[in-house]
Design a protein around this motif. Structure first.
Motif, PDB file in Angstrom:
ATOM      1  N   PRO A 194       5.747  -2.841 -12.392  1.00  0.00           N
ATOM      2  CA  PRO A 194       5.912  -2.849 -10.931  1.00  0.00           C
ATOM      3  C   PRO A 194       4.711  -2.263 -10.194  1.00  0.00           C
ATOM      4  O   PRO A 194       4.297  -2.801  -9.157  1.00  0.00           O
ATOM      5  CB  PRO A 194       7.171  -2.000 -10.715  1.00  0.00           C
ATOM      6  CG  PRO A 194       7.948  -2.162 -11.983  1.00  0.00           C
ATOM      7  CD  PRO A 194       6.905  -2.212 -13.061  1.00  0.00           C
ATOM      8  N   ALA A 195       4.131  -1.188 -10.738  1.00  0.00           N
ATOM      9  CA  ALA A 195       2.947  -0.609 -10.107  1.00  0.00           C
ATOM     10  C   ALA A 195       1.765  -1.566 -10.196  1.00  0.00           C
ATOM     11  O   ALA A 195       0.966  -1.687  -9.257  1.00  0.00           O
ATOM     12  CB  ALA A 195       2.593   0.734 -10.751  1.00  0.00           C
TER      13      ALA A 195
ATOM     14  N   ALA B 164       0.826  -1.208   0.000  1.00  0.00           N
ATOM     15  CA  ALA B 164       0.000   0.000   0.000  1.00  0.00           C
ATOM     16  C   ALA B 164       0.860   1.258   0.000  1.00  0.00           C
ATOM     17  O   ALA B 164       0.565   2.234  -0.699  1.00  0.00           O
ATOM     18  CB  ALA B 164      -0.932  -0.005   1.211  1.00  0.00           C
ATOM     19  N   ILE B 165       1.929   1.247   0.768  1.00  0.00           N
ATOM     20  CA  ILE B 165       2.829   2.402   0.813  1.00  0.00           C
ATOM     21  C   ILE B 165       3.468   2.627  -0.552  1.00  0.00           C
ATOM     22  O   ILE B 165       3.505   3.750  -1.077  1.00  0.00           O
ATOM     23  CB  ILE B 165       3.898   2.209   1.901  1.00  0.00           C
ATOM     24  CG1 ILE B 165       3.249   2.212   3.285  1.00  0.00           C
ATOM     25  CG2 ILE B 165       4.969   3.303   1.809  1.00  0.00           C
ATOM     26  CD1 ILE B 165       4.194   1.812   4.400  1.00  0.00           C
ATOM     27  N   GLY B 166       3.972   1.539  -1.156  1.00  0.00           N
ATOM     28  CA  GLY B 166       4.561   1.651  -2.477  1.00  0.00           C
ATOM     29  C   GLY B 166       3.554   2.098  -3.522  1.00  0.00           C
ATOM     30  O   GLY B 166       3.869   2.886  -4.425  1.00  0.00           O
ATOM     31  N   LEU B 167       2.326   1.618  -3.384  1.00  0.00           N
ATOM     32  CA  LEU B 167       1.267   1.959  -4.326  1.00  0.00           C
ATOM     33  C   LEU B 167       0.923   3.441  -4.249  1.00  0.00           C
ATOM     34  O   LEU B 167       0.811   4.123  -5.281  1.00  0.00           O
ATOM     35  CB  LEU B 167       0.040   1.113  -4.017  1.00  0.00           C
ATOM     36  CG  LEU B 167      -1.065   1.040  -5.066  1.00  0.00           C
ATOM     37  CD1 LEU B 167      -0.526   0.489  -6.366  1.00  0.00           C
ATOM     38  CD2 LEU B 167      -2.198   0.161  -4.545  1.00  0.00           C
ATOM     39  N   ALA B 168       0.771   3.955  -3.039  1.00  0.00           N
ATOM     40  CA  ALA B 168       0.462   5.375  -2.873  1.00  0.00           C
ATOM     41  C   ALA B 168       1.580   6.241  -3.451  1.00  0.00           C
ATOM     42  O   ALA B 168       1.318   7.266  -4.100  1.00  0.00           O
ATOM     43  CB  ALA B 168       0.250   5.686  -1.399  1.00  0.00           C
ATOM     44  N   ALA B 169       2.830   5.822  -3.245  1.00  0.00           N
ATOM     45  CA  ALA B 169       3.957   6.576  -3.796  1.00  0.00           C
ATOM     46  C   ALA B 169       3.929   6.556  -5.322  1.00  0.00           C
ATOM     47  O   ALA B 169       4.188   7.583  -5.970  1.00  0.00           O
ATOM     48  CB  ALA B 169       5.265   5.996  -3.272  1.00  0.00           C
TER      49      ALA B 169
ATOM     50  N   ARG C 101      -0.409  -3.125  -7.144  1.00  0.00           N
ATOM     51  CA  ARG C 101      -1.876  -3.106  -7.050  1.00  0.00           C
ATOM     52  C   ARG C 101      -2.397  -4.474  -6.629  1.00  0.00           C
ATOM     53  O   ARG C 101      -3.265  -4.583  -5.749  1.00  0.00           O
ATOM     54  CB  ARG C 101      -2.485  -2.681  -8.391  1.00  0.00           C
ATOM     55  CG  ARG C 101      -2.262  -1.221  -8.736  1.00  0.00           C
ATOM     56  CD  ARG C 101      -2.781  -0.874 -10.121  1.00  0.00           C
ATOM     57  NE  ARG C 101      -4.239  -0.844 -10.182  1.00  0.00           N
ATOM     58  CZ  ARG C 101      -4.933  -0.492 -11.273  1.00  0.00           C
ATOM     59  NH1 ARG C 101      -4.286  -0.182 -12.395  1.00  0.00           N
ATOM     60  NH2 ARG C 101      -6.246  -0.474 -11.243  1.00  0.00           N
ATOM     61  N   ALA C 102      -1.857  -5.528  -7.259  1.00  0.00           N
ATOM     62  CA  ALA C 102      -2.267  -6.874  -6.867  1.00  0.00           C
ATOM     63  C   ALA C 102      -1.744  -7.215  -5.480  1.00  0.00           C
ATOM     64  O   ALA C 102      -2.437  -7.869  -4.688  1.00  0.00           O
ATOM     65  CB  ALA C 102      -1.768  -7.892  -7.890  1.00  0.00           C
TER      66      ALA C 102
ATOM     67  N   GLY D 195       1.503  -0.999 -19.193  1.00  0.00           N
ATOM     68  CA  GLY D 195       2.764  -0.883 -19.911  1.00  0.00           C
ATOM     69  C   GLY D 195       3.892  -1.578 -19.177  1.00  0.00           C
ATOM     70  O   GLY D 195       3.834  -1.777 -17.959  1.00  0.00           O
ATOM     71  N   ILE D 196       4.944  -1.917 -19.912  1.00  0.00           N
ATOM     72  CA  ILE D 196       6.033  -2.670 -19.305  1.00  0.00           C
ATOM     73  C   ILE D 196       6.703  -1.867 -18.198  1.00  0.00           C
ATOM     74  O   ILE D 196       7.113  -2.428 -17.172  1.00  0.00           O
ATOM     75  CB  ILE D 196       7.070  -3.103 -20.381  1.00  0.00           C
ATOM     76  CG1 ILE D 196       8.030  -4.147 -19.814  1.00  0.00           C
ATOM     77  CG2 ILE D 196       7.803  -1.900 -20.946  1.00  0.00           C
ATOM     78  CD1 ILE D 196       7.397  -5.458 -19.471  1.00  0.00           C
TER      79      ILE D 196
END
Length: 342
Positions: free
Chosen positions: A192-193, A169-174, A197-198, A187-188
């Protein structure tokens, strides 16, 4: 014995409600991609419904299979089972995408090679990893999540999974803040994003399933409200006076989990079971094939062509569902088996 049968049917009805939620989410995605003027404007953030699919997948598979994983069902056999379910729809969407671009100004050899690679679910190093059917990126990511679940996640404690989800979640928000939107993953360079999400939604789904099995929550809202609320939240999100990325992050990290729990706690009426199961039966094929159908419908021009594309996508999805899953009674039987395992 009678009470046990009653309880099983009660919990299977809750899972049928989630089938209906998956179907509504698929309709929201197709309206987002169709961009039908007024209707399309109601779902400009429809890409977030992919996160709801991840949440649903983690929840339902945790209920259905974690005991089997613990009993010895290996990652290899499980992933092969998932591929057998995924591949017919992936193939249908890819072939339709290939057909939709035939006759246009694209090199034939490049199109054929793209068809072969996409059928193998190999992402291309491009701005769109699956150009014949862009939504295929999320199907690939879901398969990865399924494999990790079978190989490792089922062994992790609930607290450990919650920590993992929180890190995602932290990485996703960033990532959302950096890109300015939650529409990431196709896109390739966005992969990572997409995995984050998953990582958040799918893993959270497992956590919620484990809690659900212990608590068996009482209904918190009428089932019709619980069914519609997540999709309505997406429709009204653009009205929020916040930056796009912040609204997207808030929905994925807070709104969806809360509304999903309400949906998982609700129990539909017996009369609602069959339409909910019907919605669920077309959700996967509709998501898997709608984009190339809309792409082909563009040749008809304007909103009229897109409206025809929406209708055609729903009809083809219903036909694919009937061809691959048989009678709707099979859905009911499967849900009851899941309830018994839960």
């Amino acid at each position: 014995m009678r009470q046990a049968a009653t309880d099983t049917h009660y919990h299977s009805r809750r899972l049928v409600l989630l089938d209906g939620l998956r179907g509504l989410a698929a309709v929201g995605v197709i309206l987002f991609h169709a961009d039908l003027g007024g209707l399309g404007l109601a779902f400009p953030r429809g890409y977030l419904l992919v996160d709801l699919f991840f949440l649903l997948s983690g929840f339902v598979l945790a209920l259905a299979l974690e005991q089997r994983f613990a009993a010895g069902l290996g990652a290899g056999p499980f992933v092969r089972q998932r591929l057998r379910r995924f591949f017919p729809m992936v193939a249908a969407g890819t072939v339709l995408g290939f057909a939709a671009i035939l006759g246009r100004d694209y090199p034939v050899l490049a199109c054929v090679l793209t068809l072969v690679v996409s059928l193998a679910m190999i992402p291309l190093p491009m701005a769109t990893m699956f150009p014949l059917n862009p939504p295929q990126w999320s199907l690939m990511v879901e398969l990865i999540a399924n494999a990790v679940h079978a190989r490792w996640l089922h062994r992790v404690s609930t607290a450990g999974l919650a920590a993992l989800a929180g890190a995602c979640a932290i990485g996703l928000a960033a990532a959302f803040a950096w890109e300015g939107s939650g529409d990431l993953g196709s896109g390739i360079l966005q992969l990572p994003a997409g995995l984050l999400r998953a990582g958040w939604s799918y893993v959270l789904g497992i956590v919620l399933a484990r809690v659900w099995k212990v608590r068996r929550p009482v209904p918190l809202a009428d089932w019709r409200i619980a069914l519609a609320a997540p999709v309505v939240a997406i429709a009204v999100l653009p009205l929020a006076p916040v930056p796009t990325w912040l609204g997207d992050a808030f929905v994925i990290l807070a709104v969806f989990p809360a509304l999903f729990w309400v949906a998982a706690s609700a129990t539909p009426s017996q009369a609602g079971e069959r339409p909910l199961a019907a919605l669920g039966s077309i959700s996967f094929p509709l998501y898997a094939v709608h984009f190339p159908i809309l792409n082909a419908a563009d040749q008809l021009g304007g909103a009229t062509g897109r409206l025809a594309g929406v209708a055609m996508a729903i009809l083809i999805a219903a036909a694919l569902a009937a061809a691959t899953s048989g009678r709707l009674s099979a859905v009911f039987n499967n849900r009851r088996r899941v309830a018994e395992g839960a």
